[in-house]
Design a protein around this motif. Structure first.
Motif, PDB file in Angstrom:
ATOM      1  N   THR A   1     -10.788  -6.217   2.557  1.00 29.94           N
ATOM      2  CA  THR A   1     -10.020  -5.358   1.647  1.00 29.94           C
ATOM      3  C   THR A   1      -9.704  -6.035   0.310  1.00 29.94           C
ATOM      4  O   THR A   1      -9.516  -5.352  -0.701  1.00 29.94           O
ATOM      5  CB  THR A   1      -8.680  -4.958   2.303  1.00 29.94           C
ATOM      6  OG1 THR A   1      -7.938  -6.155   2.604  1.00 29.94           O
ATOM      7  CG2 THR A   1      -8.906  -4.166   3.571  1.00 29.94           C
TER       8      THR A   1
ATOM      9  N   ARG B   1       0.817  -1.221   0.000  1.00 29.66           N
ATOM     10  CA  ARG B   1       0.000   0.000   0.000  1.00 29.66           C
ATOM     11  C   ARG B   1       0.849   1.269   0.000  1.00 29.66           C
ATOM     12  O   ARG B   1       0.315   2.364  -0.165  1.00 29.66           O
ATOM     13  CB  ARG B   1      -0.920   0.019   1.224  1.00 29.66           C
ATOM     14  CG  ARG B   1      -2.045  -0.997   1.151  1.00 29.66           C
ATOM     15  CD  ARG B   1      -3.003  -0.839   2.303  1.00 29.66           C
ATOM     16  NE  ARG B   1      -4.048  -1.845   2.246  1.00 29.66           N
ATOM     17  CZ  ARG B   1      -5.225  -1.696   1.633  1.00 29.66           C
ATOM     18  NH1 ARG B   1      -5.504  -0.569   1.014  1.00 29.66           N
ATOM     19  NH2 ARG B   1      -6.112  -2.664   1.645  1.00 29.66           N
TER      20      ARG B   1
ATOM     21  N   HIS C   1      -9.241  -4.077  -3.252  1.00 30.41           N
ATOM     22  CA  HIS C   1      -7.895  -3.504  -3.281  1.00 30.41           C
ATOM     23  C   HIS C   1      -6.791  -4.415  -3.808  1.00 30.41           C
ATOM     24  O   HIS C   1      -5.737  -3.938  -4.211  1.00 30.41           O
ATOM     25  CB  HIS C   1      -7.500  -3.024  -1.867  1.00 30.41           C
ATOM     26  CG  HIS C   1      -8.329  -1.885  -1.383  1.00 30.41           C
ATOM     27  ND1 HIS C   1      -8.355  -1.468  -0.072  1.00 30.41           N
ATOM     28  CD2 HIS C   1      -9.178  -1.063  -2.060  1.00 30.41           C
ATOM     29  CE1 HIS C   1      -9.175  -0.444   0.048  1.00 30.41           C
ATOM     30  NE2 HIS C   1      -9.689  -0.185  -1.138  1.00 30.41           N
TER      31      HIS C   1
END
Ligand SMILES: NC(=O)CC(=O)C(=O)O
Length: 243
Positions: free
Chosen positions: A150, A124, A154
């Motif tokens: 997530t 990230r 993502h």
């Protein structure tokens, strides 16, 4: 990848750190010895997922080890960014309650190709990937275990973003999804090319991916879309700090 550069990757071990129960020293702990023997036996590099490493002063790190075809430890990467999040109605995780953060970037060299290593949440942080790119990396490998909150939004996005930003390959490995586990991993290990295209993807279940990495694609993208040389370094910069 050249014909001699076989790289095997194993998934992230998403373990909760406990010095007594799980942690191991590197390179002489149980998992290290297994990985070293396997690398030697199959004459390959192994990027060995992660283990809870028992480090200095009894600190525990979420650590990825890399082994050479001779069975030697090439590098170890300690997860730099700890997974402390609290998504209401989703997932709460406080990795820093049991783990310590690593402070070092990790780059290995396989047959003249530089490969950066990150672990899971590290993906990230675009600055980290950028610094690997600045250092000449053509591939970043992230052993990881995203989750069911997530992962769906993502997981692929982050891999394609890092690949696109830095014009390099991104490779991830995840444990298969086990819905009876306390932490349910999203799965879907992936290979993303420097055009940010998903070259290969596993399902959520157990699967083996065999991928050819053609490093000439890195150069092709970098020549055709030369953003790296077009950055306004007179106006901004991403710089490594020594600690
Ligand atoms: N488990 C992690 O370290 C990261 C993760 O699941 C996420 O970023 O989402």
């Amino acid at each position: 990848m050249s014909k001699t550069s076989n790289i095997m990757r194993l998934a992230l071990l998403q373990l909760k750190g406990s010095k007594d129960k799980y942690s191991e020293t590197i390179p002489d702990g149980f998992t290290s010895l297994q990985l070293s023997n396997l690398a030697k036996k199959h004459q390959v590099y192994i990027v060995g997922g992660t283990i809870p490493e028992l480090g200095e002063n009894d600190a525990i790190y979420n650590t990825c080890t890399v082994w050479s075809p001779t069975g030697d430890l090439v590098a170890k990467h300690r997860k730099m960014h700890l997974f402390d999040i609290d998504v209401k109605g989703g997932i709460r995780f406080k990795e820093s309650e049991t783990m310590s953060a690593g402070n070092d970037f990790t780059i290995i060299n396989v047959d003249g190709h530089k490969i950066g290593i990150g672990i899971c949440y590290d993906i990230r942080f675009e600055e980290m990937a950028r610094l690997y790119r600045n250092a000449g990396c053509e591939l970043i490998i992230y052993p990881a275990a995203f989750n069911m909150t997530t992962g769906p939004l993502h997981w692929e996005l982050l891999q394609r973003s890092r690949a696109n930003d830095n014009q390099l390959f991104v490779v991830t490995t995840s444990p298969a999804r086990d819905t009876s586990a306390e932490y349910v991993a999203y799965g879907h290990s992936m290979v993303v090319n420097p055009w940010a295209k998903v070259q290969q993807s596993a399902s959520e279940g157990e699967e083996t991916l065999v991928a050819d990495i053609d490093f000439s694609e890195v150069e092709q993208v970098r020549q055709q879309i030369p953003v790296f040389g077009q950055r306004r370094l007179d106006l901004y910069a991403t710089e490594k700090k020594s600690k």
